[in-house]
Motif scaffolding. Structure first.
Motif, PDB file in Angstrom:
ATOM      1  N   GLU A 194       8.178   3.548  -8.149  1.00  0.00           N
ATOM      2  CA  GLU A 194       6.760   3.254  -7.934  1.00  0.00           C
ATOM      3  C   GLU A 194       6.530   1.999  -7.098  1.00  0.00           C
ATOM      4  O   GLU A 194       5.390   1.664  -6.778  1.00  0.00           O
ATOM      5  CB  GLU A 194       6.017   3.130  -9.270  1.00  0.00           C
ATOM      6  CG  GLU A 194       6.671   2.214 -10.275  1.00  0.00           C
ATOM      7  CD  GLU A 194       7.581   2.964 -11.242  1.00  0.00           C
ATOM      8  OE1 GLU A 194       8.289   3.904 -10.801  1.00  0.00           O
ATOM      9  OE2 GLU A 194       7.599   2.585 -12.431  1.00  0.00           O
ATOM     10  N   GLU A 232      -2.865  -3.312  -2.736  1.00  0.00           N
ATOM     11  CA  GLU A 232      -2.934  -4.201  -3.884  1.00  0.00           C
ATOM     12  C   GLU A 232      -2.119  -5.456  -3.628  1.00  0.00           C
ATOM     13  O   GLU A 232      -1.108  -5.422  -2.918  1.00  0.00           O
ATOM     14  CB  GLU A 232      -2.427  -3.505  -5.158  1.00  0.00           C
ATOM     15  CG  GLU A 232      -0.986  -3.045  -5.118  1.00  0.00           C
ATOM     16  CD  GLU A 232      -0.549  -2.334  -6.389  1.00  0.00           C
ATOM     17  OE1 GLU A 232      -1.339  -2.258  -7.353  1.00  0.00           O
ATOM     18  OE2 GLU A 232       0.604  -1.864  -6.414  1.00  0.00           O
ATOM     19  N   LYS A 285      -3.004   5.477  -1.887  1.00  0.00           N
ATOM     20  CA  LYS A 285      -3.472   4.450  -2.818  1.00  0.00           C
ATOM     21  C   LYS A 285      -4.068   3.273  -2.061  1.00  0.00           C
ATOM     22  O   LYS A 285      -3.801   3.075  -0.877  1.00  0.00           O
ATOM     23  CB  LYS A 285      -2.335   3.969  -3.711  1.00  0.00           C
ATOM     24  CG  LYS A 285      -1.790   5.047  -4.638  1.00  0.00           C
ATOM     25  CD  LYS A 285      -0.783   4.466  -5.600  1.00  0.00           C
ATOM     26  CE  LYS A 285      -0.285   5.521  -6.581  1.00  0.00           C
ATOM     27  NZ  LYS A 285       0.697   4.961  -7.552  1.00  0.00           N
ATOM     28  N   GLU A 286      -4.864   2.487  -2.765  1.00  0.00           N
ATOM     29  CA  GLU A 286      -5.453   1.303  -2.159  1.00  0.00           C
ATOM     30  C   GLU A 286      -4.410   0.182  -2.078  1.00  0.00           C
ATOM     31  O   GLU A 286      -3.467   0.126  -2.865  1.00  0.00           O
ATOM     32  CB  GLU A 286      -6.655   0.826  -2.970  1.00  0.00           C
ATOM     33  CG  GLU A 286      -7.824   1.796  -2.947  1.00  0.00           C
ATOM     34  CD  GLU A 286      -9.061   1.235  -3.620  1.00  0.00           C
ATOM     35  OE1 GLU A 286     -10.100   1.894  -3.580  1.00  0.00           O
ATOM     36  OE2 GLU A 286      -8.960   0.125  -4.191  1.00  0.00           O
ATOM     37  N   GLN A 300       0.847  -1.181   0.000  1.00  0.00           N
ATOM     38  CA  GLN A 300       0.000   0.000   0.000  1.00  0.00           C
ATOM     39  C   GLN A 300       0.883   1.232   0.000  1.00  0.00           C
ATOM     40  O   GLN A 300       1.664   1.435   0.933  1.00  0.00           O
ATOM     41  CB  GLN A 300      -0.941   0.021   1.197  1.00  0.00           C
ATOM     42  CG  GLN A 300      -1.956   1.155   1.145  1.00  0.00           C
ATOM     43  CD  GLN A 300      -3.086   0.963   2.124  1.00  0.00           C
ATOM     44  OE1 GLN A 300      -2.982   0.209   3.081  1.00  0.00           O
ATOM     45  NE2 GLN A 300      -4.202   1.636   1.868  1.00  0.00           N
ATOM     46  N   ALA A 345       6.314   1.540  -0.978  1.00  0.00           N
ATOM     47  CA  ALA A 345       5.058   1.233  -0.295  1.00  0.00           C
ATOM     48  C   ALA A 345       5.372   0.516   1.010  1.00  0.00           C
ATOM     49  O   ALA A 345       6.517   0.114   1.247  1.00  0.00           O
ATOM     50  CB  ALA A 345       4.171   0.343  -1.167  1.00  0.00           C
TER      51      ALA A 345
END
Length: 118
Positions: A89, A46, A43-44, A39, A92
């Motif tokens: 990217e 995933e 953002k959600e 996460q 998280a």
């Protein structure tokens, strides 16, 4: 009750590698489907990857295919996520999860932060 503890997160430069580990305190670890989720801020959550208990069925998020590898050692109650060629990217919090059915996770770790500098 299943207890999951992640480790191995940290700060790495883009293109680098990290290996996440998840230690499970549970009987019959091999009966559980295991997964890695992430996460990012705003953002959600995933699913990144999952692996079945016995037959080695695998799933990967499209964006990590060819870069990440999920594996497990049932004898050690351990789950791993080898992450290569990391990208910004990929930054998280990464969570380890366990469930008795494919794609359905009931137990979660607290997460480990992965930060990839560009």
């Amino acid at each position: 009750q299943v207890q999951l503890v992640e480790s191995g997160g940290g700060l790495v430069q883009a293109g680098g590698s990290l290996r996440l580990s998840c230690s499970a305190s549970v009987r019959f670890f091999s009966r559980y489907v295991m997964g890695w989720f992430r996460q990012a801020p705003g953002k959600e959550r995933e699913m990144v990857a999952q692996i079945s208990g016995y037959r080695g069925s695998l799933y990967y998020l499209d964006s990590v295919k060819g870069r990440f590898t999920i594996s497990r050692v049932n004898e050690d109650n351990s789950l791993y996520l080898q992450m290569d060629n990391l990208k910004h990217e990929d930054t998280a919090v990464y969570f380890c999860a366990a469930g008795v059915r494919w794609g359905d996770f009931e137990f979660w770790g607290r997460g480990t932060q992965v930060t990839v500098s560009s």
